[in-house]
Design a protein around this motif. Structure first.
Motif, PDB file in Angstrom:
ATOM      1  N   GLN A   1       2.390   1.611  -3.578  1.00  0.00           N
ATOM      2  CA  GLN A   1       1.283   2.061  -4.562  1.00  0.00           C
ATOM      3  C   GLN A   1       1.131   3.728  -4.298  1.00  0.00           C
ATOM      4  OE1 GLN A   1      -2.235  -0.065  -4.525  1.00  0.00           O
ATOM      5  NE2 GLN A   1      -3.282   1.768  -5.309  1.00  0.00           N
ATOM      6  N   GLN A   2       1.068   4.108  -3.238  1.00  0.00           N
ATOM      7  CA  GLN A   2       0.854   5.570  -2.908  1.00  0.00           C
ATOM      8  C   GLN A   2       2.146   6.303  -3.396  1.00  0.00           C
ATOM      9  OE1 GLN A   2       0.479   5.864   1.553  1.00  0.00           O
ATOM     10  NE2 GLN A   2      -1.730   4.992   1.271  1.00  0.00           N
TER      11      GLN A   2
ATOM     12  N   CYS B   1       1.933   6.255  -7.112  1.00  0.00           N
ATOM     13  CA  CYS B   1       0.931   7.079  -7.765  1.00  0.00           C
ATOM     14  C   CYS B   1       1.223   8.695  -7.650  1.00  0.00           C
ATOM     15  CB  CYS B   1      -0.351   6.683  -7.398  1.00  0.00           C
ATOM     16  SG  CYS B   1      -0.821   5.157  -7.932  1.00  0.00           S
ATOM     17  N   ASN B   2       2.048   9.023  -6.672  1.00  0.00           N
ATOM     18  CA  ASN B   2       2.118  10.290  -6.120  1.00  0.00           C
ATOM     19  C   ASN B   2       2.855  11.096  -7.266  1.00  0.00           C
ATOM     20  OD1 ASN B   2       2.583  12.844  -4.811  1.00  0.00           O
ATOM     21  ND2 ASN B   2       3.190  12.063  -2.891  1.00  0.00           N
TER      22      ASN B   2
ATOM     23  N   SER C   1      -0.863  -3.088  -7.871  1.00  0.00           N
ATOM     24  CA  SER C   1      -0.520  -1.898  -7.476  1.00  0.00           C
ATOM     25  C   SER C   1       0.335  -1.169  -8.670  1.00  0.00           C
ATOM     26  CB  SER C   1       0.418  -2.013  -6.310  1.00  0.00           C
ATOM     27  OG  SER C   1      -0.167  -2.057  -4.988  1.00  0.00           O
TER      28      SER C   1
ATOM     29  N   GLU D   1       0.831  -0.967  -0.113  1.00  0.00           N
ATOM     30  CA  GLU D   1      -0.052  -0.053   0.058  1.00  0.00           C
ATOM     31  C   GLU D   1       0.929   1.410   0.190  1.00  0.00           C
ATOM     32  OE1 GLU D   1      -3.083   1.853   3.243  1.00  0.00           O
ATOM     33  OE2 GLU D   1      -3.508   0.033   2.523  1.00  0.00           O
ATOM     34  N   LYS D   2       2.018   1.206   0.761  1.00  0.00           N
ATOM     35  CA  LYS D   2       2.884   2.331   0.795  1.00  0.00           C
ATOM     36  C   LYS D   2       3.684   2.529  -0.514  1.00  0.00           C
ATOM     37  CE  LYS D   2       6.890   4.054   3.318  1.00  0.00           C
ATOM     38  NZ  LYS D   2       7.884   3.920   4.469  1.00  0.00           N
TER      39      LYS D   2
END
Length: 298
Positions: free
Chosen positions: A11-12, A15-16, A42, A8-9
């Motif tokens: 992926q963030q 996408c940032n 992701s 999750e981290k």
């Protein structure tokens, strides 16, 4: 649970769009190393990103994971003509990397695509899958730990391998096998043979040569010798500076030059920071960022 949090981290991070390309690439590399369905999901989230370089790398990472779960998504990318050719090519290569016979029909469909890089990639992927299915007992050593578009040839003679690499009458799959065998030797002699291949007519072959010359320099460093080192820099620089060369090749040259850890290479990359081909300019920016980060960590 910890792995889920990491995915999750990453992926963030991926996408940032406010993060540098270097940081977003780091997120992709971590997801590739984690593997599994969540990591693939992701990586797929960035396929609507405006950067072809980022999308191409995400698809490359998916192929390296080699999970059949990704097959329908990769087929969608290959069939999506709104995607840049460099991204569609990478999707075809990723399908070949996974190696499943279920994709033979889709690869057959695109083996004569009007975009030659895509057509040749599909032909290579078909040949790889067919080779894998008829040579299941053969284990091909790869010191670079990458999933390659073709297995290295078992020929051990540099001159013979060079002859195969340069023979335009041979199937591209055979020439790729010679190319990877030369890479795996990691010697000055093999570097000089590979450099000759940058004169080949195939865009796809030239792009792969640029990639593996960067691989060799990154792995062997100064152990390759001054002549080999200078040769790598020269052929990559010449191709990057050639405005008539395909952007697929030039981008790979810019990435490989970033592996050189040399000030003169960085000066060349600075010259093309604002190249009209976005994938080239972004590759130069990424390489320069990587170099700057390496200086900070020393």
């Amino acid at each position: 649970m910890a792995e889920h949090i990491t995915v999750e981290k990453m992926q963030q991070m991926l996408c940032n769009k406010e993060l540098s390309m270097r940081e977003r690439f780091r997120g992709m590399s971590t997801l590739r190393d984690i593997g599994g369905k969540e990591a693939i999901d992701s990586l797929l989230t960035c396929l609507d990103d405006p950067s072809a370089l980022l999308k191409h790398e995400a698809v490359f990472c998916i192929g390296q994971i080699q999970d059949p779960y990704a097959i329908p998504y990769l087929i969608n990318v290959l069939e999506d003509t709104s995607q840049e050719p460099i991204v569609r090519h990478e999707a075809a290569e990723a399908l070949g990397a996974i190696g499943s016979k279920e994709v033979l029909n889709i690869l057959e469909k695109y083996r004569f695509d009007p975009v030659i890089e895509i057509a040749e990639t599909c032909q290579l992927a078909l040949a790889r899958i067919n080779w894998l299915n008829t040579n299941k007992h053969i284990q091909v050593e790869n010191p670079y730990k990458s999933v390659d578009p073709a297995p290295a040839s078992d020929d051990d003679n540099v001159e013979s391998l060079k002859s195969t690499l340069l023979d335009e009458s041979l199937p591209l799959f055979d020439r790729y096998r010679a190319m990877f065998a030369l890479r795996n030797k990691t010697s000055e002699e093999s570097v000089l043979a590979l450099a000759e291949g940058m004169k080949a007519s195939s865009i796809l072959l030239r792009h792969e040569l640029a990639f593996i010359l960067g691989q060799m320099r990154n792995k062997a460093g100064d152990a390759l010798g001054r002549k080999a080192d200078d040769t790598i820099v020269t052929v990559l620089t010449d191709a990057l500076k050639n405005s008539t060369e395909s952007s697929v090749v030039r981008h790979e040259c810019a990435t490989a030059l970033g592996e050189m850890d040399k000030n003169d290479c960085m000066q060349v990359l600075k010259e093309y920071l604002h190249d009209e081909e976005a994938v080239v300019s972004e590759s130069c920016q990424l390489s320069l960022d990587m170099y700057a980060q390496s200086l900070l960590s020393k």
